[in-house]
Design a protein around this motif. Structure first.
Motif, PDB file in Angstrom:
ATOM      1  N   ILE A 143     -11.579  10.110   3.672  1.00 36.75           N
ATOM      2  CA  ILE A 143     -12.326   8.933   4.135  1.00 36.75           C
ATOM      3  C   ILE A 143     -12.267   7.831   3.080  1.00 36.75           C
ATOM      4  CG2 ILE A 143     -14.626   8.067   4.723  1.00 36.75           C
ATOM      5  CD1 ILE A 143     -15.142  10.833   6.021  1.00 36.75           C
ATOM      6  N   ARG A 144     -12.398   8.221   1.814  1.00 38.27           N
ATOM      7  CA  ARG A 144     -12.310   7.231   0.740  1.00 38.27           C
ATOM      8  C   ARG A 144     -10.931   6.571   0.715  1.00 38.27           C
ATOM      9  NH1 ARG A 144     -12.569   9.171  -4.778  1.00 38.27           N
ATOM     10  NH2 ARG A 144     -13.386  11.032  -3.822  1.00 38.27           N
ATOM     11  N   PHE A 145      -9.872   7.366   0.969  1.00 39.95           N
ATOM     12  CA  PHE A 145      -8.521   6.822   1.002  1.00 39.95           C
ATOM     13  C   PHE A 145      -8.353   5.863   2.180  1.00 39.95           C
ATOM     14  CE2 PHE A 145      -3.995   6.870   2.076  1.00 39.95           C
ATOM     15  CZ  PHE A 145      -3.439   6.571   0.844  1.00 39.95           C
ATOM     16  N   LEU A 146      -8.930   6.203   3.338  1.00 39.49           N
ATOM     17  CA  LEU A 146      -8.852   5.317   4.505  1.00 39.49           C
ATOM     18  C   LEU A 146      -9.475   3.963   4.208  1.00 39.49           C
ATOM     19  CD1 LEU A 146      -9.870   7.732   7.417  1.00 39.49           C
ATOM     20  CD2 LEU A 146      -7.598   6.827   6.983  1.00 39.49           C
ATOM     21  N   LEU A 147     -10.602   3.965   3.517  1.00 38.39           N
ATOM     22  CA  LEU A 147     -11.374   2.742   3.309  1.00 38.39           C
ATOM     23  C   LEU A 147     -10.999   1.956   2.057  1.00 38.39           C
ATOM     24  CD1 LEU A 147     -14.889   4.088   4.331  1.00 38.39           C
ATOM     25  CD2 LEU A 147     -13.310   2.710   5.699  1.00 38.39           C
ATOM     26  N   SER A 148     -10.300   2.589   1.133  1.00 35.21           N
ATOM     27  CA  SER A 148      -9.926   1.886  -0.100  1.00 35.21           C
ATOM     28  C   SER A 148      -8.899   0.794   0.212  1.00 35.21           C
ATOM     29  CB  SER A 148      -9.345   2.869  -1.112  1.00 35.21           C
ATOM     30  OG  SER A 148     -10.333   3.801  -1.498  1.00 35.21           O
ATOM     31  N   PRO A 149      -8.938  -0.308  -0.529  1.00 41.73           N
ATOM     32  CA  PRO A 149      -8.019  -1.420  -0.245  1.00 41.73           C
ATOM     33  C   PRO A 149      -6.569  -1.061  -0.560  1.00 41.73           C
ATOM     34  CG  PRO A 149      -9.232  -1.825  -2.266  1.00 41.73           C
ATOM     35  CD  PRO A 149      -9.817  -0.587  -1.662  1.00 41.73           C
ATOM     36  N   LEU A 150      -5.663  -1.770   0.089  1.00 41.57           N
ATOM     37  CA  LEU A 150      -4.244  -1.615  -0.205  1.00 41.57           C
ATOM     38  C   LEU A 150      -3.977  -2.038  -1.646  1.00 41.57           C
ATOM     39  CD1 LEU A 150      -2.660  -3.058   3.045  1.00 41.57           C
ATOM     40  CD2 LEU A 150      -2.478  -0.715   2.249  1.00 41.57           C
ATOM     41  N   PRO A 151      -2.919  -1.524  -2.265  1.00 38.89           N
ATOM     42  CA  PRO A 151      -2.574  -1.992  -3.612  1.00 38.89           C
ATOM     43  C   PRO A 151      -2.398  -3.509  -3.621  1.00 38.89           C
ATOM     44  CG  PRO A 151      -1.250  -0.090  -3.013  1.00 38.89           C
ATOM     45  CD  PRO A 151      -2.012  -0.486  -1.787  1.00 38.89           C
ATOM     46  N   GLY A 161       4.334  -5.117   8.816  1.00 37.99           N
ATOM     47  CA  GLY A 161       2.991  -5.534   8.472  1.00 37.99           C
ATOM     48  C   GLY A 161       2.717  -5.597   6.993  1.00 37.99           C
ATOM     49  N   ALA A 162       3.701  -5.280   6.166  1.00 38.40           N
ATOM     50  CA  ALA A 162       3.462  -5.331   4.734  1.00 38.40           C
ATOM     51  C   ALA A 162       4.420  -6.331   4.098  1.00 38.40           C
ATOM     52  CB  ALA A 162       3.675  -3.955   4.127  1.00 38.40           C
ATOM     53  N   ASN A 163       3.879  -7.277   3.393  1.00 40.95           N
ATOM     54  CA  ASN A 163       4.702  -8.218   2.657  1.00 40.95           C
ATOM     55  C   ASN A 163       4.671  -7.788   1.203  1.00 40.95           C
ATOM     56  OD1 ASN A 163       5.084  -9.825   4.949  1.00 40.95           O
ATOM     57  ND2 ASN A 163       3.030 -10.654   4.672  1.00 40.95           N
ATOM     58  N   TYR A 164       5.829  -7.545   0.650  1.00 43.06           N
ATOM     59  CA  TYR A 164       5.910  -7.048  -0.714  1.00 43.06           C
ATOM     60  C   TYR A 164       6.277  -8.198  -1.634  1.00 43.06           C
ATOM     61  CZ  TYR A 164       7.191  -4.145  -4.654  1.00 43.06           C
ATOM     62  OH  TYR A 164       7.265  -3.572  -5.881  1.00 43.06           O
ATOM     63  N   VAL A 165       5.523  -8.329  -2.679  1.00 42.53           N
ATOM     64  CA  VAL A 165       5.784  -9.372  -3.666  1.00 42.53           C
ATOM     65  C   VAL A 165       6.522  -8.712  -4.823  1.00 42.53           C
ATOM     66  CG1 VAL A 165       4.744 -11.066  -5.182  1.00 42.53           C
ATOM     67  CG2 VAL A 165       3.672 -10.519  -2.994  1.00 42.53           C
ATOM     68  N   GLY A 166       7.741  -9.115  -5.051  1.00 44.06           N
ATOM     69  CA  GLY A 166       8.493  -8.532  -6.159  1.00 44.06           C
ATOM     70  C   GLY A 166       9.676  -7.734  -5.659  1.00 44.06           C
ATOM     71  N   ARG A 167       9.795  -6.490  -6.123  1.00 40.50           N
ATOM     72  CA  ARG A 167      10.934  -5.648  -5.766  1.00 40.50           C
ATOM     73  C   ARG A 167      10.902  -5.265  -4.286  1.00 40.50           C
ATOM     74  NH1 ARG A 167       9.080  -2.262 -10.522  1.00 40.50           N
ATOM     75  NH2 ARG A 167       8.005  -1.375  -8.782  1.00 40.50           N
ATOM     76  N   ASP A 210       2.654   8.918  -3.831  1.00 38.70           N
ATOM     77  CA  ASP A 210       1.699   9.626  -4.666  1.00 38.70           C
ATOM     78  C   ASP A 210       0.296   9.132  -4.333  1.00 38.70           C
ATOM     79  OD1 ASP A 210       0.441  11.102  -6.563  1.00 38.70           O
ATOM     80  OD2 ASP A 210       1.394  10.144  -8.282  1.00 38.70           O
ATOM     81  N   TRP A 211      -0.234   9.604  -3.202  1.00 39.05           N
ATOM     82  CA  TRP A 211      -1.524   9.091  -2.754  1.00 39.05           C
ATOM     83  C   TRP A 211      -2.676   9.470  -3.676  1.00 39.05           C
ATOM     84  CZ3 TRP A 211      -5.830  11.781  -1.319  1.00 39.05           C
ATOM     85  CH2 TRP A 211      -5.679  13.147  -1.060  1.00 39.05           C
ATOM     86  N   PRO A 212      -2.671  10.635  -4.353  1.00 42.22           N
ATOM     87  CA  PRO A 212      -3.782  10.879  -5.286  1.00 42.22           C
ATOM     88  C   PRO A 212      -3.835   9.845  -6.420  1.00 42.22           C
ATOM     89  CG  PRO A 212      -2.675  12.943  -4.776  1.00 42.22           C
ATOM     90  CD  PRO A 212      -1.835  11.841  -4.205  1.00 42.22           C
ATOM     91  N   ARG A 213      -2.642   9.417  -6.885  1.00 40.71           N
ATOM     92  CA  ARG A 213      -2.625   8.385  -7.930  1.00 40.71           C
ATOM     93  C   ARG A 213      -3.152   7.059  -7.382  1.00 40.71           C
ATOM     94  NH1 ARG A 213       2.871   6.570 -10.436  1.00 40.71           N
ATOM     95  NH2 ARG A 213       2.830   5.297  -8.583  1.00 40.71           N
ATOM     96  N   LEU A 214      -2.741   6.732  -6.156  1.00 37.83           N
ATOM     97  CA  LEU A 214      -3.256   5.514  -5.530  1.00 37.83           C
ATOM     98  C   LEU A 214      -4.781   5.561  -5.451  1.00 37.83           C
ATOM     99  CD1 LEU A 214      -1.003   4.606  -2.462  1.00 37.83           C
ATOM    100  CD2 LEU A 214      -1.518   3.198  -4.443  1.00 37.83           C
ATOM    101  N   LEU A 215      -5.308   6.702  -4.975  1.00 41.99           N
ATOM    102  CA  LEU A 215      -6.760   6.841  -4.830  1.00 41.99           C
ATOM    103  C   LEU A 215      -7.454   6.792  -6.185  1.00 41.99           C
ATOM    104  CD1 LEU A 215      -9.040   7.243  -2.812  1.00 41.99           C
ATOM    105  CD2 LEU A 215      -8.718   9.701  -3.025  1.00 41.99           C
ATOM    106  N   TRP A 216      -6.847   7.421  -7.175  1.00 44.24           N
ATOM    107  CA  TRP A 216      -7.408   7.411  -8.530  1.00 44.24           C
ATOM    108  C   TRP A 216      -7.520   5.986  -9.051  1.00 44.24           C
ATOM    109  CZ3 TRP A 216      -9.789  10.658 -11.736  1.00 44.24           C
ATOM    110  CH2 TRP A 216      -9.879  10.332 -13.073  1.00 44.24           C
ATOM    111  N   ASN A 217      -6.532   5.152  -8.709  1.00 45.52           N
ATOM    112  CA  ASN A 217      -6.547   3.751  -9.137  1.00 45.52           C
ATOM    113  C   ASN A 217      -7.395   2.867  -8.234  1.00 45.52           C
ATOM    114  OD1 ASN A 217      -4.887   4.205 -11.355  1.00 45.52           O
ATOM    115  ND2 ASN A 217      -3.038   4.011 -10.124  1.00 45.52           N
ATOM    116  N   GLY A 218      -8.030   3.463  -7.224  1.00 47.44           N
ATOM    117  CA  GLY A 218      -8.939   2.714  -6.357  1.00 47.44           C
ATOM    118  C   GLY A 218      -8.287   2.107  -5.131  1.00 47.44           C
ATOM    119  N   TYR A 219      -7.082   2.560  -4.790  1.00 44.57           N
ATOM    120  CA  TYR A 219      -6.373   2.001  -3.654  1.00 44.57           C
ATOM    121  C   TYR A 219      -6.202   3.045  -2.555  1.00 44.57           C
ATOM    122  CZ  TYR A 219      -5.329  -1.526  -7.113  1.00 44.57           C
ATOM    123  OH  TYR A 219      -5.442  -2.477  -8.088  1.00 44.57           O
ATOM    124  N   GLY A 220      -5.896   2.552  -1.368  1.00 48.36           N
ATOM    125  CA  GLY A 220      -5.707   3.455  -0.235  1.00 48.36           C
ATOM    126  C   GLY A 220      -5.018   2.757   0.920  1.00 48.36           C
TER     127      GLY A 220
END
Length: 198
Positions: free
Chosen positions: A5-13, A27-33, A40-50
């Motif tokens: 649930i936390r991953f669902l609600l956390s903001p995108l990187p 639906g995703a615009n990437y800035v950069g590369r 690695d979703w646990p790392r994303l969640l650890w950094n506050g993203y989802g």
């Protein structure tokens, strides 16, 4: 379940922004590369993203399809297609669009999985990129199809009309692979269709 649930609600990187029109980039615009889905979703969640869903989107998604919170492959079986057509009124065109957009993730899955993601996109406005992120993070969102389909029948050997769910669940857990890989194995190694446990 709390982490999911936390991953669902956390903001995108921060490098991703989701557009409402969900254009050709999913639906995703990437800035950069180049655009890549973070695996690695646990790392994303650890950094506050989802996945970047709003509270309303997550609530409505779970209310309509509680299997989105399933932690095990056995619990991820979705309702019948009639539920999606009659109760949720998902148009066929949107189901076809989901099969096209998420084809890499929906090969070998049951029809209810395509209907699920069509509903999330059509009714709740969740982008294809966000769904790809969810599918990468949680492989238990999809369920192997027990209907062998025409591709498996074309191999000429004896194929039962329904594959055993327990055998498919065992293969997914034991080999740590998705529905697509299971479908590919059954297609290439046709002897697996004849054994009693599949």
């Amino acid at each position: 379940v709390e982490e999911r649930i936390r991953f669902l609600l956390s903001p995108l990187p921060p490098r991703f922004t989701v557009s409402s029109n969900d254009g050709g980039d999913g639906g995703a615009n990437y800035v950069g590369r180049s655009l890549q889905i973070e695996r690695d979703w646990p790392r994303l969640l650890w950094n506050g993203y989802g996945a970047g869903l709003t509270l309303q989107q997550a609530t409505e998604a779970i209310r309509a399809i509680p299997q989105l919170l399933s932690m095990h492959h056995e619990d991820s079986k979705k309702p019948s297609i009639l539920y999606f057509y009659q109760q949720l009124q998902v148009p066929y065109e949107e189901i076809d669009a989901a099969r096209n957009e998420l084809s890499d993730y929906l090969i070998g899955t049951e029809a209810g999985d395509a209907c699920t993601f069509a509903h999330l996109h059509n009714k709740l406005g969740i982008s294809w990129y966000q769904m790809r992120l969810l599918l990468e993070a949680f492989p238990t969102l999809t369920c192997c199809d027990t209907d062998p389909g025409w591709e498996l029948f074309d191999h000429g050997g004896p194929v039962r009309s329904v594959l055993k769910e327990d055998g498919l669940f065992y293969l997914r857990k034991r080999l740590q692979v998705g529905s697509r890989e299971i479908f590919g194995m059954l297609k290439v190694r046709e002897f697996m269709l004849w054994v009693d446990w599949v």
